[in-house]
Design an enzyme around this catalytic site. Structure first.
Site, short mmCIF file in Angstrom:
data_model
loop_
_atom_site.label_atom_id
_atom_site.label_comp_id
_atom_site.label_asym_id
_atom_site.label_seq_id
_atom_site.Cartn_x
_atom_site.Cartn_y
_atom_site.Cartn_z
CE LYS A 35 50.70 48.22 46.95
NZ LYS A 35 50.50 47.85 45.54
CB THR A 121 46.48 42.20 30.92
OG1 THR A 121 45.99 41.24 31.84
CG2 THR A 121 45.68 42.12 29.63
CE LYS A 204 43.74 38.95 31.39
NZ LYS A 204 43.43 38.41 32.70
CG ASN A 208 39.52 39.64 30.77
OD1 ASN A 208 39.11 38.58 31.25
ND2 ASN A 208 40.44 40.37 31.36
CG PHE A 249 30.90 35.74 33.36
CD1 PHE A 249 31.44 34.75 34.16
CD2 PHE A 249 31.40 37.03 33.47
CE1 PHE A 249 32.46 35.02 35.06
CE2 PHE A 249 32.42 37.31 34.37
CZ PHE A 249 32.95 36.31 35.15
CB CYS A 260 40.14 42.72 34.30
SG CYS A 260 41.17 42.45 35.74
C1 UGA Z 1 38.01 39.15 35.42
C2 UGA Z 1 37.98 37.74 34.81
O1 UGA Z 1 36.83 37.03 35.28
C3 UGA Z 1 39.25 36.94 35.17
O2 UGA Z 1 39.23 35.69 34.50
C4 UGA Z 1 40.47 37.76 34.73
O3 UGA Z 1 41.68 37.11 35.10
C5 UGA Z 1 40.44 39.12 35.38
O4 UGA Z 1 39.22 39.80 35.01
C6 UGA Z 1 41.66 39.88 34.91
O5 UGA Z 1 41.77 40.13 33.71
O6 UGA Z 1 42.56 40.11 35.71
P1 UGA Z 1 37.47 40.22 37.82
O7 UGA Z 1 37.52 41.52 37.13
O8 UGA Z 1 38.21 40.03 39.08
O9 UGA Z 1 37.97 39.03 36.84
O10 UGA Z 1 35.96 39.93 38.19
P2 UGA Z 1 34.74 39.10 37.59
O11 UGA Z 1 34.24 38.21 38.64
O12 UGA Z 1 35.04 38.54 36.28
O13 UGA Z 1 33.66 40.28 37.42
C7 UGA Z 1 33.91 41.39 36.56
C8 UGA Z 1 32.68 42.30 36.52
O14 UGA Z 1 31.62 41.65 35.82
C9 UGA Z 1 32.11 42.64 37.90
O15 UGA Z 1 31.75 44.00 37.91
C10 UGA Z 1 30.89 41.77 38.03
O16 UGA Z 1 29.91 42.31 38.86
C11 UGA Z 1 30.43 41.70 36.59
N1 UGA Z 1 29.62 40.51 36.28
C12 UGA Z 1 30.18 39.27 36.29
C13 UGA Z 1 28.30 40.67 35.91
O17 UGA Z 1 27.77 41.81 35.85
N2 UGA Z 1 27.58 39.56 35.57
C14 UGA Z 1 28.09 38.31 35.59
O18 UGA Z 1 27.37 37.35 35.26
C15 UGA Z 1 29.43 38.16 35.96
#
Ligand code: UGA
Length: 433
Positions: A35, A121, A204, A208, A249, A260
């Site tokens: 990496k 986290t 945090k 989530n 969401f 996450c």
């Molecule tokens: C999530 C949080 O949104 C971030 O704020 C946080 O920093 C991150 O976790 C973390 O803890 O590191 P992430 O996992 O990258 O981010 O992705 P998201 O866009 O939040 O989506 C998470 C899951 O929820 C995905 O599988 C997505 O498809 C699903 N989702 C999201 C839904 O099914 N419906 C929605 O309306 C939104």
């Protein structure tokens, strides 16, 4: 400032680049030499919007470098970020071994005042844990402060979120640490919440867990919509217009995945167990999600009884669009169940990775959406990649063995499917009889 970031994973790499971009000198320390070489040669190790340009820019300006050696970087840094992995253990607790190991290593090199920042986290109490470990390792308490600074970035939009996030949370104990962190983050012009470390750590998990709950909640409503003939998008729109709720969401689908939400919901439940706070709501969000992600398998079984040797095409393998990450993706659970039942699987994902090919070598992987559905008996849309909206339904009708679509991300139109006599099932937007 001189900054050391330990770990070049998702959070570590984005943090390093963001601080380098605004003119700090950043050294990112990563154990994996491959990496390190790749990043020093300007080859990104993850897929992320705008990452390649920024990596090249920072390397050219010499504001960033990558190494596997810790000593120089720790000795010469004002702030050391710990951004190593904190995966879930089987019992839902957080595996802190990499944090533990990093602290043991850096303890050897701290010889002047340095701020150690928990960016990974980590469970509530980790700031104390790190502080005690440093003292136990013989580091003078005058020489450090430990700060909790959780990250809220989303994969796929990580750089955008770092530069334009809603908030920065800093859990600190001393004014000195607060001043340094304030100086470091001020250029981003994002509201900073200064608080104690325990509060920062809990924020945090709370974020989530709340977002996961919001998704599971809308998914349960979506499941009901299909039964009573209501439309989930209209329900979500009306719900979201209420400012107390917000429209974010509320997208229904076959569940949340990623590195996450699944991990942090279990993490919060496990913290709750420790303090006699059972978190029934979060437990339910998890159990709804566990069922939601295998809805396509349940539908297939109710349609066919036996799916042995039936060819099922999965469109999308990653846990969401805009990333090549497959961690905890619903597709993995669907694949496992389908393989157990003897089905044959075709798969197409614009970002298919070697990781999944190695995990499931018996699946047929395609480079093209249309080819992947030829002669198949059902298409299951698992990820919300934009291109799936362009799936040609006439082609589906003419080329599949049975024109049957389970649309786990509501990418297509029920009416268009009906017009062509295609069997179609959405999540809360109806289905054909
Ligand atoms: C999530 C949080 O949104 C971030 O704020 C946080 O920093 C991150 O976790 C973390 O803890 O590191 P992430 O996992 O990258 O981010 O992705 P998201 O866009 O939040 O989506 C998470 C899951 O929820 C995905 O599988 C997505 O498809 C699903 N989702 C999201 C839904 O099914 N419906 C929605 O309306 C939104």
């Amino acid at each position: 400032m001189n900054i050391c970031v330990i770990g070049a994973g998702y959070v570590g790499l984005i943090t390093s680049l963001a601080f380098a971009k605004i003119g700090n000198n950043v050294i990112c320390v990563e154990k994996n030499v491959k990496k390190v070489d790749s990043l020093n040669n300007s080859i990104p190790t993850i897929y992320e919007e705008n990452l390649d340009e920024l990596l090249l820019e920072c390397l050219e300006k010499k504001t960033i470098s990558f190494t596997n050696k810790l000593e120089y970087s720790v000795r010469n840094s004002d702030v050391v970020f710990i951004a190593v992995g904190t995966p879930s253990l089987e019992n839902g607790e957080v595996d802190m071994s990499q944090v533990h190991e990093s602290i043991n290593e850096i303890s050897k090199y701290i010889n002047k005042y340095t701020i150690i920042v928990n960016k990974s986290t980590v469970p509530v109490g980790s700031q104390k844990f790190v502080k005690n470990l440093l003292i136990k390792n013989g580091v003078s308490s005058d020489n450090f402060d430990v700060v909790s600074n959780p990250e809220f970035l989303r994969e796929g939009k990580a750089l955008y979120d770092f530069f334009y996030g809603d908030k920065i949370v800093i859990g600190h104990e001393s004014q000195r640490a607060r001043n340094v962190m304030n100086l470091l983050y001020k250029p981003f012009n994002i509201p900073i919440i200064f608080t104690n470390p325990e509060t920062a750590e809990l924020i945090k998990y709370t974020s989530n867990a709340f977002l996961s709950t919001k998704i599971s909640f809308i998914n349960e409503i979506a499941n009901l919509c299909n039964k009573i003939g209501a439309d989930i998008d209209t329900v979500a729109l009306a719900l979201g217009l209420d400012k107390r709720i917000s429209p974010e969401f509320l997208r229904p689908g076959i569940g949340y995945g990623g590195s996450c939400f699944p991990k942090d919901t279990l993490g919060l439940i496990s913290i709750g167990q420790k303090y006699d706070c059972p978190f029934e709501i979060v437990k339910s969000a998890v159990s709804v999600n566990n069922k939601q992600r295998v809805i396509p398998v349940d539908l297939l079984l109710s349609e066919y009884d036996d799916i042995k040797n039936k060819t099922i095409t999965l469109l999308g393998l990653t846990f969401k669009s805009g990333t090549d990450d497959i961690r905890e993706a619903p597709s993995l659970y669907i694949i496992e169940e389908l393989l157990k039942k003897g089905a044959k699987i075709n798969a197409y994902d614009p970002m298919v990775s070697d990781e999944i090919r190695e995990m499931f070598p018996n699946i047929k992987y395609f480079d093209n959406m249309n080819e992947s559905i030829l002669e198949s008996e059902c298409v299951v849309i698992c990820t919300d990649w934009e291109e799936f909206k362009d799936l040609d339904l006439d082609f589906v009708k003419d080329n599949m063995k049975e024109a049957f679509i389970i649309d786990g991300r509501n990418m297509l139109s029920l009416d268009e499917a009906k017009k062509r006599n295609i069997k179609y099932y959405s999540i809360g937007k109806g289905y054909t009889n």
